[in-house]
Design an enzyme around this catalytic site. Structure first.
Site, PDB file in Angstrom:
ATOM      1  N   ALA A  65      -2.110   1.158  -9.744  1.00 20.98           N
ATOM      2  CA  ALA A  65      -3.138   0.404 -10.454  1.00 20.98           C
ATOM      3  C   ALA A  65      -4.270   1.376 -10.775  1.00 20.98           C
ATOM      4  O   ALA A  65      -4.437   2.400 -10.096  1.00 20.98           O
ATOM      5  CB  ALA A  65      -3.638  -0.735  -9.574  1.00 20.98           C
ATOM      6  N   GLY A 108       0.953   0.538  -7.332  1.00 21.07           N
ATOM      7  CA  GLY A 108       1.418  -0.479  -8.271  1.00 21.07           C
ATOM      8  C   GLY A 108       2.581   0.007  -9.131  1.00 21.07           C
ATOM      9  O   GLY A 108       3.370  -0.803  -9.621  1.00 21.07           O
ATOM     10  N   GLU A 111       5.512  -0.623  -7.077  1.00 19.46           N
ATOM     11  CA  GLU A 111       5.657  -2.085  -6.995  1.00 19.46           C
ATOM     12  C   GLU A 111       6.217  -2.656  -8.303  1.00 19.46           C
ATOM     13  O   GLU A 111       7.027  -3.578  -8.290  1.00 19.46           O
ATOM     14  CB  GLU A 111       4.304  -2.699  -6.637  1.00 19.46           C
ATOM     15  CG  GLU A 111       3.882  -2.325  -5.216  1.00 19.46           C
ATOM     16  CD  GLU A 111       2.411  -2.608  -4.929  1.00 19.46           C
ATOM     17  OE1 GLU A 111       1.553  -2.079  -5.673  1.00 19.46           O
ATOM     18  OE2 GLU A 111       2.121  -3.353  -3.985  1.00 19.46           O
ATOM     19  N   GLU A 131      -1.864   3.444  -1.021  1.00 21.33           N
ATOM     20  CA  GLU A 131      -3.121   2.673  -1.009  1.00 21.33           C
ATOM     21  C   GLU A 131      -3.943   2.919   0.252  1.00 21.33           C
ATOM     22  O   GLU A 131      -5.160   2.853   0.226  1.00 21.33           O
ATOM     23  CB  GLU A 131      -2.815   1.176  -1.141  1.00 21.33           C
ATOM     24  CG  GLU A 131      -2.312   0.747  -2.515  1.00 21.33           C
ATOM     25  CD  GLU A 131      -0.810   0.861  -2.693  1.00 21.33           C
ATOM     26  OE1 GLU A 131      -0.139   1.523  -1.854  1.00 21.33           O
ATOM     27  OE2 GLU A 131      -0.301   0.296  -3.672  1.00 21.33           O
TER      28      GLU A 131
END
Ligand code: CAA
Length: 257
Positions: A65, A108, A111, A131
């Site tokens: 992200a 992300g 993911e 993260e």
């Protein structure tokens, strides 16, 4: 449709989406995810498309992200704004989606690859959930999908240390379906998607639905669910055609009916 953060093309019966924010290593933001969802839904609704490939660049599938865009968020903004709330809708696409991963698939990005139905990795791929190094944890399903894919030991290792897994380790661990030389990545993924697109769409979609149910149901319930779908496919013309073609030693001509 003109997109800013992705490129979209078709290759025969395959829809190809290329993430395209090269300056940010394809970091995911609201715009990119909205475009990706729109493109995937358009392919899902297009009867000529039988499968979808999502890919990035040679250097990065996606490096997570967008950290710079989220760094100033506070709790109330994240919670009340349902930050990243709609992003996992990519997982509601009914046609098969293959992630073709080269380079970094982090946070992300990893993911997103795991929201796809399977991952084909270049030998350059690196997967991780870093993260923890940012003072946070995975937020798009990493602690859940990664654990189901590779088991608790590896998932804990990756989520707690933030280390990356290379393509070979990812394949050994069950995260990745196949590893190929980077130069062959896209063609291999398109070929696999074309193969899927050549089968009967009702059976393809039911196969995907049934495998996904195994995440949610007990074994007995899952087997009952599978059996109902299996029985229902005897109602299709394509089942008659597929089995007749086998018996007559010819190629099946499926009509998606
Ligand atoms: N968000 C925003 N920008 C990013 C980014 C990210 N996730 N990852 C890379 N970039 C940007 C860099 O800031 C840099 O931009 P500038 O040129 O403007 O400085 C550019 O992309 C190139 O990156 P690097 O110079 O860092 O490239 P590198 O080859 O030295 O390193 C890397 C590559 C190891 C992937 C490194 O970029 C990196 O560690 N990125 C962050 C990975 C990360 O922590 N991802 C998790 C994000 S949080 C998340 O995803 C939460 C969630 O679960 C939803």
């Amino acid at each position: 449709m003109a997109y800013e953060c992705i490129k979209v093309e078709t290759r025969g019966g395959v829809g190809l989406v290329t993430l395209d924010r090269p300056k940010a290593l394809n970091a995911l933001n609201a715009k990119l995810m909205a475009e990706l969802l729109e493109a995937a839904r358009a392919f899902d609704a297009d009867a000529k498309i039988g499968a979808i490939v999502i890919t990035g660049s040679e250097k990065a599938f996606a490096a997570g992200a967008d950290i710079k865009e989220m760094q100033s968020l506070d709790f109330v903004e994240a919670y009340m704004g349902d930050f990243i709330g709609g992003w996992d809708k990519v997982g509601t696409v009914r046609k098969p989606m293959i992630a073709a991963v080269a380079g970094y698939a982090l946070g992300g990005g990893c993911e997103l690859a795991m929201m796809c139905d399977f991952i084909i990795a270049a030998d350059t791929a690196k997967f991780g959930q870093p993260e923890i190094t940012l003072g946070t944890i995975p937020g798009m399903g990493g602690t859940q999908r990664l654990t189901r894919a590779v088991g608790k030991a590896k998932a804990m290792d990756l989520c707690l240390t933030g280390r990356m897994m290379d393509a070979d380790e990812a394949e050994r661990s069950g995260l990745v379906a196949r590893v190929v030389p980077a130069t062959e990545l896209i063609e291999t993924a398109i070929k696999a998607a074309e193969k899927i697109a050549g089968f009967s769409q009702p059976s393809v979609i039911m196969a995907k639905e049934s495998v996904n149910r195994s995440y949610e149901l007990t074994l007995a319930e899952g087997i009952r669910f599978e059996r109902r779908l299996f029985h229902s496919l005897f109602a299709t013309e394509d089942q008659k055609e597929g089995m007749a073609a086998f018996a007559e030693k010819r190629q099946a001509q499926f009509k998606n009916r």
